[in-house]
Design an enzyme around this catalytic site. Structure first.
Site, PDB file in Angstrom:
ATOM      1  N   SER A 135       0.814  -1.221   0.000  1.00  0.00           N
ATOM      2  CA  SER A 135       0.000   0.000   0.000  1.00  0.00           C
ATOM      3  C   SER A 135       0.844   1.267   0.000  1.00  0.00           C
ATOM      4  O   SER A 135       1.930   1.312   0.592  1.00  0.00           O
ATOM      5  CB  SER A 135      -0.886  -0.009   1.244  1.00  0.00           C
ATOM      6  OG  SER A 135      -1.424   1.262   1.482  1.00  0.00           O
ATOM      7  N   GLU A 137       0.300   3.568   1.791  1.00  0.00           N
ATOM      8  CA  GLU A 137       0.401   4.010   3.187  1.00  0.00           C
ATOM      9  C   GLU A 137       1.817   3.796   3.728  1.00  0.00           C
ATOM     10  O   GLU A 137       2.196   4.389   4.725  1.00  0.00           O
ATOM     11  CB  GLU A 137      -0.614   3.258   4.053  1.00  0.00           C
ATOM     12  CG  GLU A 137      -2.049   3.673   3.819  1.00  0.00           C
ATOM     13  CD  GLU A 137      -2.394   5.029   4.427  1.00  0.00           C
ATOM     14  OE1 GLU A 137      -1.875   5.337   5.504  1.00  0.00           O
ATOM     15  OE2 GLU A 137      -3.177   5.771   3.810  1.00  0.00           O
ATOM     16  N   TYR A 158      -1.452   0.210  10.193  1.00  0.00           N
ATOM     17  CA  TYR A 158      -1.701  -0.433   8.903  1.00  0.00           C
ATOM     18  C   TYR A 158      -0.472  -0.295   8.007  1.00  0.00           C
ATOM     19  O   TYR A 158       0.006  -1.272   7.407  1.00  0.00           O
ATOM     20  CB  TYR A 158      -2.928   0.221   8.255  1.00  0.00           C
ATOM     21  CG  TYR A 158      -3.193  -0.174   6.823  1.00  0.00           C
ATOM     22  CD1 TYR A 158      -3.991  -1.272   6.518  1.00  0.00           C
ATOM     23  CD2 TYR A 158      -2.667   0.563   5.756  1.00  0.00           C
ATOM     24  CE1 TYR A 158      -4.245  -1.626   5.196  1.00  0.00           C
ATOM     25  CE2 TYR A 158      -2.916   0.219   4.441  1.00  0.00           C
ATOM     26  CZ  TYR A 158      -3.703  -0.879   4.162  1.00  0.00           C
ATOM     27  OH  TYR A 158      -3.951  -1.224   2.855  1.00  0.00           O
TER      28      TYR A 158
HETATM   29  P1  NDP Z   1     -11.358  -5.319   1.601  1.00  0.00           P
HETATM   30  O1  NDP Z   1     -11.478  -4.814   2.998  1.00  0.00           O
HETATM   31  O2  NDP Z   1     -12.494  -5.056   0.661  1.00  0.00           O
HETATM   32  O3  NDP Z   1     -11.127  -6.906   1.620  1.00  0.00           O
HETATM   33  C1  NDP Z   1     -10.160  -7.493   2.415  1.00  0.00           C
HETATM   34  C2  NDP Z   1     -10.569  -8.909   2.772  1.00  0.00           C
HETATM   35  O4  NDP Z   1      -9.675  -9.389   3.779  1.00  0.00           O
HETATM   36  C3  NDP Z   1     -11.975  -8.999   3.363  1.00  0.00           C
HETATM   37  O5  NDP Z   1     -12.934  -9.334   2.399  1.00  0.00           O
HETATM   38  C4  NDP Z   1     -11.871 -10.075   4.456  1.00  0.00           C
HETATM   39  O6  NDP Z   1     -12.322 -11.326   3.946  1.00  0.00           O
HETATM   40  C5  NDP Z   1     -10.378 -10.167   4.725  1.00  0.00           C
HETATM   41  N1  NDP Z   1     -10.088  -9.640   6.070  1.00  0.00           N
HETATM   42  C6  NDP Z   1     -10.614  -8.569   6.694  1.00  0.00           C
HETATM   43  N2  NDP Z   1     -10.090  -8.411   7.907  1.00  0.00           N
HETATM   44  C7  NDP Z   1      -9.195  -9.413   8.067  1.00  0.00           C
HETATM   45  C8  NDP Z   1      -8.340  -9.805   9.111  1.00  0.00           C
HETATM   46  N3  NDP Z   1      -8.284  -9.127  10.261  1.00  0.00           N
HETATM   47  N4  NDP Z   1      -7.562 -10.897   8.917  1.00  0.00           N
HETATM   48  C9  NDP Z   1      -7.609 -11.583   7.751  1.00  0.00           C
HETATM   49  N5  NDP Z   1      -8.414 -11.267   6.723  1.00  0.00           N
HETATM   50  C10 NDP Z   1      -9.197 -10.194   6.889  1.00  0.00           C
HETATM   51  O7  NDP Z   1      -9.995  -4.750   0.997  1.00  0.00           O
HETATM   52  P2  NDP Z   1      -9.635  -4.359  -0.536  1.00  0.00           P
HETATM   53  O8  NDP Z   1     -10.173  -5.392  -1.433  1.00  0.00           O
HETATM   54  O9  NDP Z   1      -9.971  -2.947  -0.744  1.00  0.00           O
HETATM   55  O10 NDP Z   1      -8.047  -4.449  -0.514  1.00  0.00           O
HETATM   56  C11 NDP Z   1      -7.361  -5.663  -0.826  1.00  0.00           C
HETATM   57  C12 NDP Z   1      -5.953  -5.591  -0.286  1.00  0.00           C
HETATM   58  O11 NDP Z   1      -5.285  -4.485  -0.908  1.00  0.00           O
HETATM   59  C13 NDP Z   1      -5.889  -5.358   1.224  1.00  0.00           C
HETATM   60  O12 NDP Z   1      -4.778  -6.051   1.740  1.00  0.00           O
HETATM   61  C14 NDP Z   1      -5.637  -3.862   1.323  1.00  0.00           C
HETATM   62  O13 NDP Z   1      -4.965  -3.523   2.502  1.00  0.00           O
HETATM   63  C15 NDP Z   1      -4.793  -3.602   0.081  1.00  0.00           C
HETATM   64  N6  NDP Z   1      -4.850  -2.250  -0.447  1.00  0.00           N
HETATM   65  C16 NDP Z   1      -6.060  -1.699  -0.784  1.00  0.00           C
HETATM   66  C17 NDP Z   1      -6.118  -0.420  -1.290  1.00  0.00           C
HETATM   67  C18 NDP Z   1      -7.426   0.196  -1.688  1.00  0.00           C
HETATM   68  O14 NDP Z   1      -7.461   1.412  -1.968  1.00  0.00           O
HETATM   69  N7  NDP Z   1      -8.506  -0.570  -1.790  1.00  0.00           N
HETATM   70  C19 NDP Z   1      -4.896   0.401  -1.452  1.00  0.00           C
HETATM   71  C20 NDP Z   1      -3.681  -0.314  -1.140  1.00  0.00           C
HETATM   72  C21 NDP Z   1      -3.675  -1.583  -0.650  1.00  0.00           C
HETATM   73  P3  NDP Z   1     -13.201 -12.353   4.831  1.00  0.00           P
HETATM   74  O15 NDP Z   1     -14.023 -11.540   5.799  1.00  0.00           O
HETATM   75  O16 NDP Z   1     -14.062 -13.027   3.799  1.00  0.00           O
HETATM   76  O17 NDP Z   1     -12.249 -13.270   5.494  1.00  0.00           O
END
Ligand code: NDP
Length: 330
Positions: A135, A137, A158
């Protein structure tokens, strides 16, 4: 036959950790369109609604598994069962704001998950290619557009977790020759984002005010500036990274930054509203530390992946507003 050496007639298999999220759903859609066999995980597949897969009309086309990424046994089990050519790790606690309230969970879910996947690939002796979701971030404030050589200075738990995971990926690539890379993605939005994220909060808040359901929208600071792109375009960059001859890390961004105030003004104007009459700033919503200014330099992605962001902030807002209106009309 090992993973990654599928016969010419067989479809490639991809495993997406976090397929229920925004990026997971769009990536599954993209890979299905390329005739991949797509497997995806949720922490509990029986409890997850997979609403994003349903919204995209692909629920039932993705083979779903339960996997807990902080549990090495769970990770090895699903990877050995699927033996994918490509793994994408998009699962983690992904909210910057929440990471201040749940720092340990955020760090654990980000760091252990990455190392568990890297170790599982090594342990099983696979030649699987691995994409890790890093990210912007990690950079913190960017004086000039951040590229792949810009030093990290994260300003949230994060960001600290993502920075550690980034270096784990680089270390396994160098130490063990794994095909592993990080995409350092700047903010990317879509209608699949939940309201916890400020962009969706703004769109839904403006829509509620336009419908007379609310009068005021409370936000934190409006002066921060971000590089906002469109999520379906960003998952395409992820897939391109795994098609290269050599694994490398890439910054994925539009290269433009805009103040949150401009995003708000644009969103409210789409509903015929003057944001200054409806938006208030609540100091309780401020983070302990935040990034004031963030912008990326996607030149390497343009050069080596032939990837460019098409939608900029104004088109991102228009796309979110259009989807919100469609959703409300049923
Ligand atoms: P989302 O929050 O939409 O999806 C992340 C998924 O991770 C969830 O659907 C959930 O799946 C799972 N999750 C949530 N909390 C936890 C936890 N504590 N431990 C393990 N799994 C967890 O994120 P995005 O799709 O937007 O992002 C995808 C990845 O890209 C993430 O790692 C994010 O940090 C990164 N990212 C996103 C950006 C953005 O702008 N969207 C920018 C840069 C990086 P379930 O509940 O089904 O297990």
């Amino acid at each position: 036959m090992t993973a990654g050496t599928t016969a010419r007639s067989e479809p490639k298999t991809a495993l997406i950790f976090g397929v229920s999220g925004q990026d997971g759903a769009y990536l599954a859609q993209l890979l299905l369109g390329k005739s991949y066999m797509v497997h995806g995980t949720s922490r509990d597949r029986e409890m997850s609604s997979f609403i994003n897969l349903r919204r995209l009309g692909i629920f039932g086309r993705v083979v779903l598994h339960s996997a807990v990424l902080t549990d090495f046994r769970s990770v090895v089990e699903v990877i050995s069962r699927v033996r994918p050519a490509e793994i994408y790790n998009l699962a983690s606690q992904a909210s910057v704001g929440l990471s201040f309230d749940q720092p340990v969970e955020t760090l654990n879910s980000t760091i252990s998950s990455t190392i568990n996947i890297l170790e599982a690939i090594r342990f099983l002796g696979l030649d699987t290619r691995f994409y890790s979701a890093c990210s912007s971030e990690c950079f913190g404030n960017t004086e000039t557009p951040a590229d792949e050589s810009t030093p990290f200075h994260p300003r949230s738990p994060y960001g600290v977790g993502k920075a550690a995971a980034f270096w784990a990926v680089a270390n396994y690539r160098e130490a063990y020759g794994l095909f592993a890379c990080s995409g350092i993605l700047f903010n990317h939005e879509s209608p699949l984002r939940p309201t916890r994220y400020v962009t969706q909060k703004i769109i839904r808040g403006a829509a509620d005010i336009a419908e007379g359901k609310a009068e005021v929208l409370e936000l934190g600071t409006l002066s921060i500036a971000r590089d906002w792109g469109w999520a379906p375009e960003y998952v395409d960059a992820m897939a391109r990274m795994l098609t290269r001859d050599e694994p490398e890390d890439f910054v994925i961004a539009t290269g433009e930054t805009h103040r949150l105030e401009d995003f708000v003004a644009q969103a409210f104007s789409c509903f015929g509203l003057d944001w200054r009459r409806h938006v208030s700033s609540n100091p309780d919503l401020l983070r302990p530390s935040d990034i004031a200014f963030s912008v990326g330099n996607p030149a390497k992605a343009a050069r080596l992946l032939d990837w460019r962001a098409e939608r900029r902030m104004a088109e991102v807002v228009a796309g979110l507003v259009e989807a919100e209106l469609q959703q409300r009309m049923g």
